[in-house]
Design a protein around this motif. Structure first.
Motif, PDB file in Angstrom:
ATOM      1  N   ALA A 305       0.711  -1.174  -0.146  1.00  0.00           N
ATOM      2  CA  ALA A 305      -0.053  -0.084  -0.075  1.00  0.00           C
ATOM      3  C   ALA A 305       0.808   1.181  -0.256  1.00  0.00           C
ATOM      4  O   ALA A 305       0.726   2.300  -0.710  1.00  0.00           O
ATOM      5  CB  ALA A 305      -0.943  -0.030   1.258  1.00  0.00           C
ATOM      6  N   LEU A 306       1.852   1.266   0.988  1.00  0.00           N
ATOM      7  CA  LEU A 306       2.804   2.438   0.868  1.00  0.00           C
ATOM      8  C   LEU A 306       3.552   2.431  -0.324  1.00  0.00           C
ATOM      9  O   LEU A 306       3.639   3.768  -0.900  1.00  0.00           O
ATOM     10  CB  LEU A 306       3.850   2.198   2.058  1.00  0.00           C
ATOM     11  N   TYR A 322      -5.010   3.996   1.457  1.00  0.00           N
ATOM     12  CA  TYR A 322      -4.544   2.886   0.697  1.00  0.00           C
ATOM     13  C   TYR A 322      -4.480   1.661   1.680  1.00  0.00           C
ATOM     14  O   TYR A 322      -4.774   0.340   1.067  1.00  0.00           O
ATOM     15  CB  TYR A 322      -3.376   3.048  -0.180  1.00  0.00           C
ATOM     16  N   PHE A 323      -3.693   1.754   2.636  1.00  0.00           N
ATOM     17  CA  PHE A 323      -3.404   0.748   3.630  1.00  0.00           C
ATOM     18  C   PHE A 323      -4.782   0.215   3.936  1.00  0.00           C
ATOM     19  O   PHE A 323      -4.975  -1.154   4.030  1.00  0.00           O
ATOM     20  CB  PHE A 323      -2.486   1.058   4.866  1.00  0.00           C
ATOM     21  N   ASP A 324      -5.738   1.050   4.493  1.00  0.00           N
ATOM     22  CA  ASP A 324      -7.000   0.467   4.995  1.00  0.00           C
ATOM     23  C   ASP A 324      -7.950  -0.283   3.948  1.00  0.00           C
ATOM     24  O   ASP A 324      -8.446  -1.258   4.252  1.00  0.00           O
ATOM     25  CB  ASP A 324      -7.712   1.664   5.622  1.00  0.00           C
ATOM     26  N   ALA A 325      -7.627   0.318   2.792  1.00  0.00           N
ATOM     27  CA  ALA A 325      -8.225  -0.440   1.735  1.00  0.00           C
ATOM     28  C   ALA A 325      -7.912  -1.733   1.227  1.00  0.00           C
ATOM     29  O   ALA A 325      -8.441  -2.774   1.123  1.00  0.00           O
ATOM     30  CB  ALA A 325      -8.272   0.407   0.452  1.00  0.00           C
ATOM     31  N   SER A 332      -5.070  -6.323  -4.502  1.00  0.00           N
ATOM     32  CA  SER A 332      -5.676  -6.347  -5.826  1.00  0.00           C
ATOM     33  C   SER A 332      -7.000  -5.449  -5.708  1.00  0.00           C
ATOM     34  O   SER A 332      -7.310  -4.639  -6.702  1.00  0.00           O
ATOM     35  CB  SER A 332      -6.017  -7.607  -6.205  1.00  0.00           C
ATOM     36  N   GLY A 333      -7.848  -5.538  -4.716  1.00  0.00           N
ATOM     37  CA  GLY A 333      -8.887  -4.674  -4.498  1.00  0.00           C
ATOM     38  C   GLY A 333      -8.643  -3.328  -4.434  1.00  0.00           C
ATOM     39  O   GLY A 333      -9.371  -2.231  -5.046  1.00  0.00           O
ATOM     40  N   MET A 334      -7.443  -3.006  -3.531  1.00  0.00           N
ATOM     41  CA  MET A 334      -7.169  -1.408  -3.579  1.00  0.00           C
ATOM     42  C   MET A 334      -6.783  -0.953  -4.892  1.00  0.00           C
ATOM     43  O   MET A 334      -7.113  -0.070  -5.178  1.00  0.00           O
ATOM     44  CB  MET A 334      -5.857  -1.445  -2.378  1.00  0.00           C
TER      45      MET A 334
END
Length: 413
Positions: A305-306, A322-325, A332-334
């Motif tokens: 994510a980072l 992004y991290f939470d997503a 892949s969902g993020m």
């Protein structure tokens, strides 16, 4: 996931923040009429980044020849002045140069965390901006630059002058800390990110107590467990137990590896009941298993994510979004949510406005959450991440106040 005019000394702080360390005086320089005076000269200043020796203090010193200059590159940068105590702000004069912001906001804050716009423009032209009749109040004044006018370089301000009513001499402010402009690579910011996630996943800020958490939340992913909700149906729980067994053969979870392989990709408990939940809770007391969970969190969610967020030019709030997503939807969902957002807004790295892009990302995130009944409560976005965005807290600076699933939370520092 779970459903719920004096001596000034300047210094460069960690993460590229430029700071002014001083004992300020009241400066009585008339601004035009009545008792309005210059209240910003020599006050402590910090910036999101600097180039060379062009530190934040040069934006509000006595010279129009010196300047603050940010690091080069697209994206959001800022310079902030601490007025020492809550002050009424009537007027601000900004002197730009060739490295000016096409889009910027002039903001005020009482705590350095939650910001209110006094002025904003998408048509900056690099000239001196004399902004009058502002009628704002706050201890901190910030210029938040979000889009460059040029295709190269950064931003630069040679002068920031803040005017308000005449007042008594102001107390010295505490020096700013290096966490102000840092991203989630800063341990303190990462801790805040984990507390935010835990408030949504486990209804508590005490995320380290969640190593033992395990239940089936009915989302079609089988058992959900641990600090970021590893699941038996999506391979990450299998990976955690396999790595734990590699590091510590013969542990209480090792015998469930065949069953975890068999149920991967489904919501089945076949071979896991009745003993697996109790074994997971027992393993959670083992520091080796705790370390495995943290390493898996970083490998599968945090670091990817980072990497995407930094590549997109996002500050700490965007990195957390992004991290939470990724925790809820997988990387892949993020990425799919990110792609949907990029169809309507440009990232900062593409020359876009960061608040506008983050708003688009959160819109896409909410739309994705609402496709699953188990995730249809979107308060972890709307009354947390969106709230921080509306307050322009792009750096996740404490104090943080938010609500999730009706519960109120606060991180004081």
């Amino acid at each position: 996931m779970r459903i719920r005019a004096h001596h000034v000394r300047t210094a460069a702080l960690s993460t590229g923040i430029a700071a002014t360390l001083c004992v300020p005086l009241a400066v009585s320089v008339a601004a035009g009429a009545g008792n309005t005076v210059l209240i910003s000269r020599g006050r402590p200043a910090v910036a999101s980044s600097i180039t060379g020796g062009e530190v934040a203090a040069r934006a509000n010193d006595a010279s129009t020849v010196t300047r603050w200059a940010s690091a080069a590159g697209p994206g959001t940068q800022w310079v902030r002045i601490d007025l020492g105590s809550a002050q009424r702000i009537d007027r601000v004069r900004l002197s730009w140069g060739s490295a000016y912001a096409k889009t910027y906001r002039l903001q005020v804050s009482g705590d350095g965390s939650n910001w209110t716009d006094l002025y904003s423009t998408r048509a900056g032209n690099g000239e001196s901006d004399d902004l009058k009749r502002l009628n704002g109040t706050g201890r901190y004044l910030r210029v938040l630059a979000t889009q460059r006018a040029r295709t190269s370089g950064g931003y630069a301000l040679s002068d920031v002058r803040v005017y308000g009513p005449a007042s008594k001499a102001l107390p010295a402010a505490a020096p700013a800390t290096g966490s102000l402009a840092s991203g989630l690579e800063d341990g303190r910011k990462k801790e805040r990110a984990m507390q935010l996630i835990s408030s949504a996943e486990n209804s508590t800020l005490a995320w380290r107590r969640q190593f033992s958490y395990i239940e089936d939340i009915g989302d079609g992913r089988g058992y959900t467990a641990g600090i970021v909700g590893f699941t038996s149906g999506t391979s990450d729980m299998l990976a955690v137990v396999a790595e734990y067994t590699r590091r510590k053969p013969g542990n209480v979870l090792a015998k469930f590896l065949p069953a975890l392989r068999a149920v991967n990709g489904s919501d089945s408990h076949a071979g896991l009941d009745p003993g697996f939940p109790a074994a997971w809770r027992a393993a959670a007391a083992d520091p080796v298993f705790q370390r495995v969970q943290e390493d898996a969190r970083d490998t599968y969610y945090f670091k990817p994510a980072l990497r995407f967020a930094r590549g997109d030019g996002l500050r700490a709030l965007g990195q957390f979004a992004y991290f939470d997503a990724a925790v809820m939807h997988g990387v892949s969902g993020m990425r799919a949510i990110r792609a949907a957002a990029m169809r309507t807004a440009r990232t900062p790295a593409q020359g876009g406005d960061e608040p506008a892009y983050l708003n688009a990302f959160l819109n896409a995130r909410v739309a994705e959450m609402r496709t699953e009944e188990a995730h249809s409560d979107v308060t972890r976005v709307e009354t947390a991440q969106r709230l921080f965005l509306r307050r322009s807290n792009l750096d996740l600076t404490a104090p943080l106040n938010w609500r999730v699933y009706g519960d109120a939370y606060r991180i004081a520092s």
